[in-house]
Scaffold this motif. Structure first.
Motif, PDB file in Angstrom:
ATOM      1  N   HIS A   5      -6.694  54.726   7.667  1.00 35.33           N
ATOM      2  CA  HIS A   5      -7.236  56.075   7.845  1.00 35.33           C
ATOM      3  C   HIS A   5      -8.881  56.163   7.538  1.00 35.33           C
ATOM      4  N   HIS A  18      -8.653  69.747   8.779  1.00 29.89           N
ATOM      5  CA  HIS A  18      -8.912  70.175   7.354  1.00 29.89           C
ATOM      6  C   HIS A  18      -9.300  71.531   7.377  1.00 29.89           C
ATOM      7  N   THR A  43       3.445  64.996   4.752  1.00 31.46           N
ATOM      8  CA  THR A  43       4.181  63.910   5.377  1.00 31.46           C
ATOM      9  C   THR A  43       3.563  62.535   5.292  1.00 31.46           C
ATOM     10  N   HIS A  44       2.253  62.567   5.644  1.00 34.94           N
ATOM     11  CA  HIS A  44       1.378  61.363   5.771  1.00 34.94           C
ATOM     12  C   HIS A  44       0.231  61.798   4.786  1.00 34.94           C
ATOM     13  N   TYR A  50     -11.922  59.670   0.495  1.00 34.01           N
ATOM     14  CA  TYR A  50     -12.587  58.707   1.158  1.00 34.01           C
ATOM     15  C   TYR A  50     -14.116  58.340   0.846  1.00 34.01           C
ATOM     16  N   GLY A 100      -9.609  63.986   1.805  1.00 32.98           N
ATOM     17  CA  GLY A 100      -8.552  63.756   2.835  1.00 32.98           C
ATOM     18  C   GLY A 100      -7.555  64.848   2.603  1.00 32.98           C
ATOM     19  N   SER A 101      -6.479  65.234   3.215  1.00 33.21           N
ATOM     20  CA  SER A 101      -5.712  66.518   2.999  1.00 33.21           C
ATOM     21  C   SER A 101      -5.333  66.714   1.620  1.00 33.21           C
ATOM     22  N   PRO A 102      -4.870  65.552   0.725  1.00 32.11           N
ATOM     23  CA  PRO A 102      -4.529  65.776  -0.550  1.00 32.11           C
ATOM     24  C   PRO A 102      -5.387  66.329  -1.493  1.00 32.11           C
ATOM     25  N   ASP A 144       9.030  57.523   2.831  1.00 30.56           N
ATOM     26  CA  ASP A 144       8.730  57.896   4.349  1.00 30.56           C
ATOM     27  C   ASP A 144       8.658  59.701   4.197  1.00 30.56           C
ATOM     28  N   TYR A 146       8.638  61.954   6.551  1.00 32.56           N
ATOM     29  CA  TYR A 146       9.601  62.462   7.517  1.00 32.56           C
ATOM     30  C   TYR A 146      10.756  63.051   6.522  1.00 32.56           C
ATOM     31  N   LEU A 162       2.352  69.776   6.167  1.00 29.40           N
ATOM     32  CA  LEU A 162       1.496  69.204   7.267  1.00 29.40           C
ATOM     33  C   LEU A 162       2.008  67.878   7.674  1.00 29.40           C
TER      34      LEU A 162
HETATM   35  C1  LIG Z   1      -3.544  59.733   9.369  1.00 27.68           C
HETATM   36  S1  LIG Z   1      -3.365  59.014   7.689  1.00 27.68           S
HETATM   37  C2  LIG Z   1      -3.082  60.516   6.848  1.00 27.68           C
HETATM   38  C3  LIG Z   1      -4.401  61.373   6.548  1.00 27.68           C
HETATM   39  C4  LIG Z   1      -4.333  62.267   5.900  1.00 27.68           C
HETATM   40  N1  LIG Z   1      -2.973  63.410   6.042  1.00 27.68           N
HETATM   41  C5  LIG Z   1      -5.544  63.158   5.718  1.00 27.68           C
HETATM   42  O1  LIG Z   1      -5.495  64.169   6.482  1.00 27.68           O
HETATM   43  O2  LIG Z   1      -6.404  62.993   4.840  1.00 27.68           O
HETATM   44  C6  LIG Z   1      -1.787  58.563   8.185  1.00 27.68           C
HETATM   45  C7  LIG Z   1      -1.171  57.964   6.685  1.00 27.68           C
HETATM   46  O3  LIG Z   1       0.294  57.706   6.878  1.00 27.68           O
HETATM   47  C8  LIG Z   1       0.771  56.731   6.469  1.00 27.68           C
HETATM   48  N2  LIG Z   1       2.038  56.491   6.939  1.00 27.68           N
HETATM   49  C9  LIG Z   1       2.692  56.013   8.023  1.00 27.68           C
HETATM   50  N3  LIG Z   1       3.622  56.285   8.285  1.00 27.68           N
HETATM   51  C10 LIG Z   1       4.390  56.831   7.165  1.00 27.68           C
HETATM   52  C11 LIG Z   1       5.553  57.550   6.989  1.00 27.68           C
HETATM   53  N4  LIG Z   1       6.534  57.451   7.798  1.00 27.68           N
HETATM   54  N5  LIG Z   1       5.609  58.152   5.868  1.00 27.68           N
HETATM   55  C12 LIG Z   1       4.728  58.423   5.008  1.00 27.68           C
HETATM   56  N6  LIG Z   1       3.147  57.693   5.176  1.00 27.68           N
HETATM   57  C13 LIG Z   1       3.286  57.169   6.506  1.00 27.68           C
HETATM   58  C14 LIG Z   1      -0.272  55.770   6.606  1.00 27.68           C
HETATM   59  O4  LIG Z   1      -0.092  54.500   5.803  1.00 27.68           O
HETATM   60  C15 LIG Z   1      -1.767  56.390   6.433  1.00 27.68           C
HETATM   61  O5  LIG Z   1      -1.991  56.263   5.111  1.00 27.68           O
END
Ligand SMILES: C[S@@+](CC[C@H](N)C(=O)[O-])C[C@H]1O[C@@H](n2cnc3c(N)ncnc32)[C@H](O)[C@@H]1O
Length: 277
Positions: A5, A18, A43-44, A50, A100-102, A144, A146, A162
């Motif tokens: 990302h 955001h 979830t991600h 950054y 980032g979102s966190p 994971d 999800y 999110l």
């Molecule tokens: C688009 S970025 C997230 C950006 C974040 N949400 C933000 O807004 O700052 C996606 C992230 O999801 C991670 N990722 C991919 N598949 C995943 C999964 N199944 N579960 C958790 N993380 C995952 C990737 O490594 C990557 O760091």
């Protein structure tokens, strides 16, 4: 897993996502008298924070996104809220750091609120933990997202979820829709926001159909199309789809998408906010 990302951080799509997440969080905090403290599930999560000068030069995506946000003259209130957050992370001025979102979420939590972000990529997860270290009520977790979010939602009241996958895998659309449905089954008062790229229309329409078939209601779709959606190889825009959208979300999304398209889009760009389901 190739997705990084950091190449995309601070682009127009991050700004849309955001700014709306900040609004959803504040709106949910305003209802905590009835619903209790806010629990955010991500979830991600990504790296959390950054350094846009990390690779020596700020990416062209950040130049066309957050760099323009910070020099824009007229910023409507919800865009200004995001700009204030970015400015707070860059006390020397300029735009070196982008949240980032966190980190964005952690900074907005009250003592009684919580954040849990899931990250599958171990080096990125290590960065996430480091970025969240100042906030004891915000945690990064390996695994994971999800599955993790559905499990975690079962023990929470009205969580804000999110879903922000990289969409590198063909099943990311299906899994996003299934996760939203499972969270809402676990708690019908949850609110789920799903970020998607907009490349061509059929992919996105298929995703919305899937949400409708899952019986999800109060689905608000906020689209920021920077240019016509006629090149499936390119991210021509992005959308935030909010399931169980709270009242006021439509106006908030219109303000955010409207500014993004007008300030950062081409002549053929368009902002659209509509209801599905
Ligand atoms: C688009 S970025 C997230 C950006 C974040 N949400 C933000 O807004 O700052 C996606 C992230 O999801 C991670 N990722 C991919 N598949 C995943 C999964 N199944 N579960 C958790 N993380 C995952 C990737 O490594 C990557 O760091």
């Amino acid at each position: 897993m190739n997705y990084r990302h950091s190449f995309h951080a601070g682009n127009f799509a991050d700004l849309v996502k955001h700014a709306l997440v900040l609004w959803l969080l504040k709106e949910r905090q305003a209802r905590s008298g009835a619903l209790g403290p806010v629990a955010v599930l991500d979830t991600h999560a990504g790296a959390g924070l950054y350094d846009l000068s990390g690779d020596g030069v700020r990416s062209r995506e950040a130049e066309a996104g957050v760099a323009r946000l910070m020099t824009a003259e007229a910023r409507p209130p919800l865009i200004e809220t995001l700009a204030v957050e970015v400015a707070a992370l860059n006390p020397q001025g300029g735009v070196r750091f982008y949240p980032g979102s966190p980190v964005l979420t952690a900074r907005a939590l009250r003592a009684e609120d919580s954040y849990r972000g899931f990250e599958l990529n171990p080096p990125v997860e290590a960065l996430l933990r480091e970025a969240l270290a100042p906030w004891p009520n915000a945690t990064g977790q390996a695994g994971d997202g999800y599955e993790g979010a559905v499990r975690a939602a079962r023990g929470l009241k009205a969580p804000l979820v999110l879903i922000d996958p990289p969409f590198e895998r063909p099943d990311d659309y299906v899994r996003s829709a299934e996760t939203a449905a499972a969270v809402l089954r676990a708690d019908p008062t949850a609110c789920v926001a799903i970020w998607t790229p907009l490349k061509d229309l059929e992919t996105f329409d298929g995703f919305i159909r899937r949400l409708e078939q899952a019986g999800l209601s109060r689905v608000l779709v906020a689209e920021a199309r920077l240019r016509p959606l006629n090149n499936p190889m390119k991210m021509n825009g992005c959308a935030m789809t909010v399931v169980n959208a709270p009242s006021g979300a439509e106006a908030a999304a219109a303000e955010i998408c409207g500014w993004t398209v007008q300030a950062l889009g081409d002549a053929g760009g368009r902002a659209e906010v509509w209801r599905a389901g």
